[in-house]
Scaffold this active site. Structure first.
Site, short mmCIF file in Angstrom:
data_model
loop_
_atom_site.label_atom_id
_atom_site.label_comp_id
_atom_site.label_asym_id
_atom_site.label_seq_id
_atom_site.Cartn_x
_atom_site.Cartn_y
_atom_site.Cartn_z
N HIS A 1 0.85 -1.23 0.03
CA HIS A 1 -0.19 -0.04 0.14
C HIS A 1 0.88 1.42 -0.17
O HIS A 1 2.18 1.23 0.02
CB HIS A 1 -0.98 0.03 1.17
N HIS A 2 0.16 2.29 -0.07
CA HIS A 2 0.95 3.70 -0.12
C HIS A 2 1.25 4.38 1.50
O HIS A 2 0.12 4.63 2.03
CB HIS A 2 0.21 4.50 -0.89
N PRO A 3 2.15 4.23 2.05
CA PRO A 3 2.37 4.50 3.36
C PRO A 3 1.97 5.99 3.55
O PRO A 3 2.46 6.79 2.59
CB PRO A 3 3.79 4.18 3.54
N ILE A 4 1.42 6.40 4.36
CA ILE A 4 1.25 7.93 4.62
C ILE A 4 1.46 8.23 6.52
O ILE A 4 1.42 7.39 6.95
CB ILE A 4 -0.32 8.36 4.38
N THR B 1 -4.50 6.73 -2.14
CA THR B 1 -4.11 8.11 -1.80
C THR B 1 -3.51 8.98 -2.88
O THR B 1 -3.08 10.19 -2.74
CB THR B 1 -2.95 7.71 -0.87
#
Length: 119
Positions: free
Chosen positions: A54-57, A100
């Site tokens: 996933h896209h870390p945020i 995201t």
């Protein structure tokens, strides 16, 4: 928590419907797995093979100046560092429910407007 998840995964793999199809992680990755070294092995395994798809945020939270957990102010400036802004998904204080990409584009567009207006 991940070590416990690995142990549960191994238990699931040992069930009759799966044991002939799946190789057990402990057997496949650690030929000398014993109960004594299982914890160390699993910790090492997790550190070596874990990744995110996933896209870390949220690693550089945006928030009010008074928020002690915020690294970036609402105008994308890094607190305490003159002339530095962060303009990416890392400033999202919480995970969005969808992808995201669009929120990150919105952050970048807003930051571009702020920079152009010299705010």
């Amino acid at each position: 928590k991940l070590i416990e998840a690995c142990k549960i995964t191994d238990q699931i793999c040992k069930t009759k419907p799966l044991n002939s199809v799946l190789e057990l992680m402990m057997d496949y990755r650690n030929e000398n797995a014993t109960s004594e070294n299982q914890y160390q092995f699993l910790e090492s395994y997790i550190r070596r093979y874990s990744l995110t798809a996933h896209h870390p945020i949220g690693t550089c939270k945006m928030g009010k100046q008074e928020d002690p957990m915020a690294v970036v102010t609402p105008d994308t400036r890094v607190k305490g560092v003159k002339g530095l802004r962060v303009v990416d998904a890392s400033i999202m204080p919480t995970l969005v429910s969808g992808n995201t990409n669009i929120p990150t584009i919105a952050i970048a567009e807003r930051a571009a407007d702020l920079i152009k207006s010299n705010s």
